[in-house]
Scaffold this motif. Structure first.
Motif, PDB file in Angstrom:
ATOM      1  N   UNK A  32      -3.805  -2.915  -8.287  1.00  0.00           N
ATOM      2  CA  UNK A  32      -3.809  -1.458  -8.448  1.00  0.00           C
ATOM      3  C   UNK A  32      -3.672  -1.079  -9.922  1.00  0.00           C
ATOM      4  N   UNK A  33      -2.851  -1.788 -10.645  1.00  0.00           N
ATOM      5  CA  UNK A  33      -2.666  -1.493 -12.075  1.00  0.00           C
ATOM      6  C   UNK A  33      -3.961  -1.737 -12.841  1.00  0.00           C
ATOM      7  N   UNK A  34      -4.609  -2.865 -12.576  1.00  0.00           N
ATOM      8  CA  UNK A  34      -5.864  -3.184 -13.261  1.00  0.00           C
ATOM      9  C   UNK A  34      -6.945  -2.165 -12.923  1.00  0.00           C
ATOM     10  N   UNK A  35      -7.005  -1.750 -11.654  1.00  0.00           N
ATOM     11  CA  UNK A  35      -8.061  -0.821 -11.225  1.00  0.00           C
ATOM     12  C   UNK A  35      -8.015   0.492 -11.987  1.00  0.00           C
ATOM     13  N   UNK A  36      -6.819   0.962 -12.336  1.00  0.00           N
ATOM     14  CA  UNK A  36      -6.713   2.291 -12.942  1.00  0.00           C
ATOM     15  C   UNK A  36      -6.432   2.260 -14.439  1.00  0.00           C
ATOM     16  N   UNK A  37      -6.151   1.108 -15.015  1.00  0.00           N
ATOM     17  CA  UNK A  37      -5.806   1.045 -16.436  1.00  0.00           C
ATOM     18  C   UNK A  37      -7.050   0.870 -17.299  1.00  0.00           C
TER      19      UNK A  37
ATOM     20  N   UNK B 178     -12.000   0.533 -12.739  1.00  0.00           N
ATOM     21  CA  UNK B 178     -13.020  -0.209 -12.021  1.00  0.00           C
ATOM     22  C   UNK B 178     -12.465  -0.834 -10.763  1.00  0.00           C
ATOM     23  N   UNK B 179     -13.331  -1.470  -9.968  1.00  0.00           N
ATOM     24  CA  UNK B 179     -12.897  -2.050  -8.704  1.00  0.00           C
ATOM     25  C   UNK B 179     -12.263  -3.431  -8.877  1.00  0.00           C
ATOM     26  N   UNK B 180     -11.295  -3.719  -8.025  1.00  0.00           N
ATOM     27  CA  UNK B 180     -10.639  -5.024  -7.952  1.00  0.00           C
ATOM     28  C   UNK B 180     -10.677  -5.477  -6.499  1.00  0.00           C
ATOM     29  N   UNK B 181     -10.988  -6.748  -6.277  1.00  0.00           N
ATOM     30  CA  UNK B 181     -11.071  -7.268  -4.912  1.00  0.00           C
ATOM     31  C   UNK B 181      -9.935  -8.263  -4.668  1.00  0.00           C
ATOM     32  N   UNK B 182      -9.329  -8.158  -3.492  1.00  0.00           N
ATOM     33  CA  UNK B 182      -8.302  -9.112  -3.051  1.00  0.00           C
ATOM     34  C   UNK B 182      -8.773  -9.746  -1.750  1.00  0.00           C
ATOM     35  N   UNK B 183      -9.019 -11.048  -1.767  1.00  0.00           N
ATOM     36  CA  UNK B 183      -9.451 -11.775  -0.571  1.00  0.00           C
ATOM     37  C   UNK B 183      -8.241 -12.520  -0.007  1.00  0.00           C
ATOM     38  N   UNK B 184      -7.948 -12.300   1.278  1.00  0.00           N
ATOM     39  CA  UNK B 184      -6.738 -12.837   1.883  1.00  0.00           C
ATOM     40  C   UNK B 184      -7.112 -13.684   3.106  1.00  0.00           C
ATOM     41  N   UNK B 185      -6.944 -15.000   3.047  1.00  0.00           N
ATOM     42  CA  UNK B 185      -7.175 -15.833   4.237  1.00  0.00           C
ATOM     43  C   UNK B 185      -6.278 -15.401   5.396  1.00  0.00           C
ATOM     44  N   UNK B 186      -6.768 -15.579   6.607  1.00  0.00           N
ATOM     45  CA  UNK B 186      -6.054 -15.046   7.774  1.00  0.00           C
ATOM     46  C   UNK B 186      -4.663 -15.635   7.925  1.00  0.00           C
TER      47      UNK B 186
ATOM     48  N   UNK C 129      -9.597  -0.525  -4.987  1.00  0.00           N
ATOM     49  CA  UNK C 129      -9.117  -1.824  -4.537  1.00  0.00           C
ATOM     50  C   UNK C 129      -9.773  -2.109  -3.193  1.00  0.00           C
ATOM     51  N   UNK C 130     -10.526  -3.199  -3.137  1.00  0.00           N
ATOM     52  CA  UNK C 130     -11.169  -3.636  -1.902  1.00  0.00           C
ATOM     53  C   UNK C 130     -10.424  -4.858  -1.390  1.00  0.00           C
ATOM     54  N   UNK C 131      -9.941  -4.796  -0.151  1.00  0.00           N
ATOM     55  CA  UNK C 131      -9.222  -5.898   0.466  1.00  0.00           C
ATOM     56  C   UNK C 131     -10.097  -6.492   1.554  1.00  0.00           C
TER      57      UNK C 131
ATOM     58  N   UNK D 166       0.835  -1.203   0.000  1.00  0.00           N
ATOM     59  CA  UNK D 166       0.000   0.000   0.000  1.00  0.00           C
ATOM     60  C   UNK D 166       0.871   1.254   0.000  1.00  0.00           C
ATOM     61  N   UNK D 167       1.961   1.217   0.750  1.00  0.00           N
ATOM     62  CA  UNK D 167       2.888   2.347   0.743  1.00  0.00           C
ATOM     63  C   UNK D 167       3.504   2.521  -0.645  1.00  0.00           C
ATOM     64  N   UNK D 168       3.885   1.413  -1.270  1.00  0.00           N
ATOM     65  CA  UNK D 168       4.432   1.472  -2.630  1.00  0.00           C
ATOM     66  C   UNK D 168       3.502   2.228  -3.569  1.00  0.00           C
ATOM     67  N   UNK D 169       2.214   1.935  -3.430  1.00  0.00           N
ATOM     68  CA  UNK D 169       1.218   2.501  -4.339  1.00  0.00           C
ATOM     69  C   UNK D 169       0.822   3.928  -3.979  1.00  0.00           C
ATOM     70  N   UNK D 170       1.425   4.472  -2.931  1.00  0.00           N
ATOM     71  CA  UNK D 170       1.139   5.855  -2.553  1.00  0.00           C
ATOM     72  C   UNK D 170      -0.180   6.041  -1.834  1.00  0.00           C
ATOM     73  N   UNK D 171      -0.689   4.994  -1.214  1.00  0.00           N
ATOM     74  CA  UNK D 171      -1.965   5.095  -0.492  1.00  0.00           C
ATOM     75  C   UNK D 171      -1.772   5.953   0.749  1.00  0.00           C
TER      76      UNK D 171
END
Length: 556
Positions: A146-151, A155-163, A97-99, A13-18
């Motif tokens: 992030x690239x897909x969301x803005x290119x 549109x929105x991209x979802x990342x689902x991360x198991x605990x 981007x929805x995580x 997230x820091x890389x992407x400038x969030x």
């Protein structure tokens, strides 16, 4: 260096400038939140009152800045509470981007506590989505998201991360974000240039794609060279300055009579960054029958989807318009320009300044605002009146839910926009029905001292549905009359906001000035007539040039 999955998420997230992240914690995301706590000087996490508020805030942040908005929720209900906001962003091409967290990998597929297949649920409403089952690919997945969301078409991209992925370790190396370079190798057919140059009555419908592409300046050069009348879809409002002599207003079901009628008078209709929505086209069999129709869009899936066109160009809108501006002639079309001016004068929107009504309120709010101020809306009559009457001059200043029509969108979007634009005023226009959908986010706005101004156009009804019941269902007002069920001033003050009431015309300017001079969230209860309907209106089955401006015209 070796990092665990939660650390990798935050570092990416820091890389992407969030700078802002909107979310709500839970068990499945607790490791990520622990790392966010450690990185709170780099990323500001905004705890919303509800996950839907977080998704709308990320959306408002993205629309007002052009950057990717980010939201974060835990598994199960936390994830499903994001769905409406994700769908809103998808329909309106908003980069997000929805995580989400999920149960640990061994617990997947067992109906575990707070387990839900959020990847499957959001498959139809995302550009792409992921479930990350290998910590070694987590960083690359986030970067790609992030690239897909803005290119292309955003549109929105979802990342689902198991605990358990958030506690596993992997090698991490920082990388610079991949830059989206707009393709430059478009072919502009000579036939298209000839069609544009020869048109005597050209018209443009400019949609949200113009704004997403940053193409407003190129569009206006194109308008001036071609002498085209130009209308905006709901998503395209702000792409064209309100005061431009060739701007004819919004178009479609509640569009201006000028725009709706000129569509059937033009000999060339150029639809730019819009998808021929049913709300824009009306009866497609009667749409623009005198015109050659040309479609410009970045998404090839939109070509000939709703309306079959004569010519099309697929590509980035700014690049396409810039190339066209270099090859088309600077046209002189005095008769068409004069006709557009006549139509605007003859069929322009009318405002009654003798009563407290929504168009009147909008004109006075605008008079107290700067052109760069941001306006968000919910969905309903107030939204259509805002599109008709508020004088938007710049792109990314009007934030509203178009494709999905999400009641409750406006306050979350206003928060996201205010966080991103601290120096600009943010005004929310809503109705009493929409306001109740997500008014809990006032708590968030008050906590963070966001001076958002919330104007409730309070007609004690679900106005848009009631309008249809009035016009087409013989006044059977089923579940649309709300009554005076909230004392809004007391409600606002109970949450730490300020409250005002506007009952009479002579109160309007005074109350607006008081609200605008306050540094607090302000809720302004504008009492308007229940019976007010939005006109013009295109009745069901009608063509847009058959729009009515009086109820007795239905069926004629």
């Amino acid at each position: 260096m070796k990092l665990n999955g939660a650390q990798i998420v935050v570092e990416c997230l820091k890389e992407q400038g969030v700078d802002y992240l909107f979310g709500y914690p839970g068990a499945a995301t607790i490791n990520i939140y622990d790392e966010l706590y450690k990185s709170r000087e780099d990323i500001t996490h905004i705890l919303t009152s509800h996950e839907q508020g977080a998704s709308h805030a990320a959306d408002g942040y993205a629309r007002s800045t052009g950057k990717v908005g980010v939201c974060l929720a835990t598994s199960g209900p936390g994830a499903t509470n994001l769905v409406t906001g994700i769908a809103t962003a998808y329909m309106d091409s908003v980069p997000m981007v929805a995580i989400t967290g999920n149960v640990s990998i061994p617990m997947l597929g067992k109906d575990s506590f707070q387990e839900v297949d959020i990847q499957g649920i959001t498959f139809p409403i995302t550009k792409h989505n992921y479930m990350v089952k290998d910590v070694n690919i987590l960083a690359d997945v986030i970067r790609e998201a992030f690239y897909i969301a803005k290119s292309g078409r955003p549109g929105p991209v979802l990342i689902d991360i198991p605990k358990d992925i958030t506690s596993m370790t992997a090698e991490y190396t920082r990388k610079e974000p991949k830059v989206y370079d707009k393709p430059q190798n478009f072919h502009i057919p000579e036939k298209l240039v000839e069609i544009i140059n020869k048109a005597k009555r050209p018209m443009i419908i400019a949609g949200g794609g113009v704004i997403r592409a940053g193409a407003s300046e190129a569009l206006m050069t194109f308008v001036d060279k071609t002498k085209s009348a130009v209308a905006n879809t709901l998503m395209g409002i702000g792409a064209t300055p309100y005061d431009h002599p060739l701007y004819t207003g919004n178009i479609g079901m509640h569009g201006s009579l000028t725009s709706n009628r000129l569509v059937n008078e033009c000999d060339l209709l150029m639809v730019i960054g819009a998808r021929f929505s049913d709300r824009v086209v009306g009866n497609e069999h009667k749409f623009a029958k005198e015109a050659t129709i040309v479609h410009f869009d970045v998404d090839p899936a939109e070509i000939n989807k709703n309306v079959v066109v004569h010519e099309h160009v697929i590509g980035d809108i700014e690049t396409v318009l810039t190339m066209l501006n270099e090859v088309i002639i600077d046209k002189d079309a005095p008769e068409w320009v004069e006709h557009v001016a006549y139509m605007k004068k003859e069929f322009g929107h009318q405002v009654n300044y003798d009563t407290v009504n929504v168009p009147h309120m909008l004109k006075r709010i605008a008079a107290h605002c700067k052109p760069t101020d941001i306006v968000t809306t919910d969905v309903g009559q107030h939204q259509m009146w805002t599109a008709q009457h508020y004088p938007f001059m710049f792109p990314n200043r009007f934030l509203t839910s178009g494709g999905l029509g999400t009641m409750g969108y406006g306050l979350g979007a206003a928060m996201g926009a205010q966080f991103a634009n601290r120096k600009d005023r943010v005004v929310m226009i809503t109705g009493d029905g929409s306001f109740k959908m997500n008014f809990n986010e006032i708590i968030t706005a008050v906590k963070h001292k966001l001076p958002i101004k919330i104007f409730i156009m309070n007609n004690n009804a679900l106005g848009m549905v009631r309008q249809w019941q009035n016009l087409f269902y013989e006044d059977r007002f089923s579940s649309t009359d709300l009554g005076e069920d909230i004392e809004y001033v007391g409600f606002a003050k109970s949450l730490g906001a300020e409250g005002f009431v506007i009952d009479t015309v002579d109160q309007i300017d005074d109350v607006i000035e008081k609200a605008f001079s306050s540094n607090k969230v302000s809720v302004i209860n504008c009492r308007v007539a229940t019976e007010s309907n939005v006109y013009p209106m295109v009745p069901p089955g009608f063509a847009i040039h058959e729009a009515i401006d009086q109820p007795d015209q239905i069926g004629k």
